[in-house]
Every structure is written in structure tokens, then in C-alpha cells.
Scaffold this active site. Sequence first.
Site, PDB file in Angstrom:
ATOM      1  N   TYR A   1      16.647   4.093 -10.579  1.00 59.77           N
ATOM      2  CA  TYR A   1      15.705   4.868  -9.763  1.00 59.77           C
ATOM      3  C   TYR A   1      16.452   5.944  -8.977  1.00 59.77           C
ATOM      4  CZ  TYR A   1      12.258   1.127 -10.683  1.00 59.77           C
ATOM      5  OH  TYR A   1      11.416   0.224 -11.272  1.00 59.77           O
TER       6      TYR A   1
ATOM      7  N   PRO B   1       0.277  -1.325 -10.671  1.00 54.55           N
ATOM      8  CA  PRO B   1      -1.075  -1.888 -10.594  1.00 54.55           C
ATOM      9  C   PRO B   1      -2.158  -0.814 -10.566  1.00 54.55           C
ATOM     10  CG  PRO B   1       0.048  -2.043  -8.473  1.00 54.55           C
ATOM     11  CD  PRO B   1       1.079  -1.624  -9.482  1.00 54.55           C
TER      12      PRO B   1
END
Length: 341
Positions: free
Chosen positions: A54, A219
Site C-alpha cells: 500500500y 464491503p
Amino acid sequence: MEYRFLGRSGLRVSALSFGSWVTFGDQMDVDEALACMTAAWDAGVNFFDNAEVYAAGQSEIIMGQALKKAGWRREDLVVSTKIFWGGRPNPDGDGYLYGVNDKGLSRKHIVEGTDAALKRLQLDYVDLIFCHRPDVDTPIEETVWAMNHILQQGKALYWGTSEWSAAQIRRAYDFARREHLIPPTMEQPQYNMLHRDRVELEYAPLYDEIGLGTTIWSPLASGILTGKYNDGIPEGSRLTLPNYQWLRPLVEGDEGRAKLEKVRRLQPVADELGCTMAQLAIAWCLVNEDVSTVILGASRVQQVHENIAALEVVPKLTMDVLERIEEILDNRPQPEKNWRD
Ligand code: NDP
């Protein structure tokens, strides 16, 4: 906050957790990251997710600095990283630079990648360490031995996989058991209203048979499930970021448009329940008991507050409501699929 066991392990993770992909380093500095982490922490979030790749390591540096500033007790935290892509930023331009051994799940990269991640995070150990993708060029046996080594050294407490097939997870588990090594505890798969097969079908036998836990990602399908893309791509949103143009098919083309249509049709359900579309989508993930934790992403504090309030929506998802959602989604996983890696 609700706390769930991570699969069959004795570790409890908050049902909602917080991750740093895209945001830390690219959209947020240390203070902004700390503000979001604090909003999550104050609501009872104990698990913070990261990965060596990341922002080419910058995300771990920011999280490490934020944790130092916050001063939270280490025992109250569950911190993860993920090993696979260990590149460094290209000083002469875009993208990452990789040495031949900087990528994958060799014993060398697992050992060196973990040490580098711990240094960036300023931690003695991470609680969870994931193999960020399967590595078809490295024998699974080598990876299991290397993960066992990392855990025996106390540099991580539990290990798992991310986006491995059920067959690959099973092979790693069986090998670890046979050799009396520590088997994988958890998998980190994508799971949301628009992406269901792996979690609901492919992994289904693994929950009981090996006690697999799941720390699910995206999600909100990168924000699509908030409804913010229903009328075009808003300025400043994830899909406008230069390095994330590859996500555009999520809202473009026939498939993208079909997804957006589902989100539009779900909005009235959220309205009736008195919640936002984001909260409905997150609560829907929480209903699945095979989900140990839902990793939230947020680019600002207000999103953290809104998304965490999804916990209050879960009791409103009755069988009737879930059936209405099922009809709109029209993507119930079909058992006849043949799962191979
Ligand atoms: P989501 O699908 O929830 O997307 C989060 C993004 O959606 C935010 O950054 C924000 O983007 C937007 N958003 C979130 N909440 C709202 C809201 N209430 N209203 C409007 N927009 C909102 O999760 P992520 O894709 O970020 O994944 C979560 C975590 O999962 C990651 O941080 C990472 O830790 C993990 N992950 C793991 C992967 C793996 O391979 N193992 C892969 C991907 C993620 P914006 O405001 O910029 O539009």
C-alpha cells in the site's frame, strides 16, 4: 461494538475494522489517518489492516506514526500486514521497482518483507500476517514453512491468505497439519453485495472443516455501494484518482451499468430502513456469520462515523428484508460451479 472470533482461533476482532488501502499515503497524511483511526477506535474498532504494497510502504509508515501518536495499548490492538508485492517507489517516475526477489511468497521475501514492514510500522510484531495473493512459482510447502518460521519468531501471531482458492488454502492447511506446523487461520477475500461466490460458496466447507476466519475487503465495492456513482463519477472520489483508473469498469460498460442499476433499486430499501445505502451494504455483510470482520475503508472521518453506524442496521435486516435484497441483487451463488485453482 461487536467482537467476533477470528475463525476457530481464540482471537477476537471487532466486527468492523479499518484498512488503509488507497487512502493512507495517497489521500491522507498522518494526522488525517489518525483522525479516521481515532473515530474507528472510539467506536470500538480494534483491528487495523495494512499491506507492504500500500502506497509502496508509505501506508505502513503512516499507520506506525499514527499508532505512536495515539499511544493506544498494544494489547488492545490487532494490526496486520500483507506480504507479496514488496516493491519500492520508482524515483524516476510512476509505478514500483521490483528486484527479482522482491515479489512473491518465497522464504526470502517473506522473511525480508516482514522485517521491513515491522520497521515501517515501528512494531515488534503484527497480530495478523497475510500472503497477499497465491504465488504459483513458489511451492506452497516453502510458504507454509516460512510463515511457521515468522510465527515461531514472534514476528506475527496468526497467518493467513488473501484471495487464495479454497483448494490452495486446503493444501496449505493439510501440509501444515501433516508436518506439525502452524496452519493458516484466516483468509482476506473481497466480499460485498456485488461479489459473493468465494465467501458464500467456494469457501463454505472450510469454515467448519478447518475453522477458517475471514477479514473481508471492499464491503462497498470501492464506494459503488454507497450510491455515490449512481449519476456519474463525483469529483474527488476514488474513481477519479489517477492511479485507480483500472477500477472504472466497476461503473462502466454493461457490467458496470448493471451494478449501478442494482444499487439504484436498493436505495428505496435503505430509505425504508432509515439508513444510508452504505450502511445497508455494510450491515448486509455483517449478517453473514462466516465473516469475522468487515474491513472498512474511508477517505474522511465523516465516512467512518456513517459506516460504523451500520451496526445499528443489522437487527433491521429481517428475513423479509433480506429476501427483497436477494431479489434485487439476483446473484445468489450457484452451487453447480466447479471450483479449481
Ligand atoms: P470500500 O469498498 O468500503 O471502499 C472504501 C471507499 O469508499 C472509501 O475510501 C471512500 O472513497 C468510499 N466511501 C466509504 N464510505 C463512504 C461513505 N459513507 N460515503 C461515500 N463514500 C464512501 O473498502 P476498500 O476498498 O477501501 O477496502 C477496505 C480495506 O480492505 C482496505 O483499506 C484494505 O485494508 C482492505 N483491502 C484488501 C485487499 C486485499 O487484496 N486483501 C484489497 C482491497 C482492500 P472516496 O471517498 O475516495 O470515494
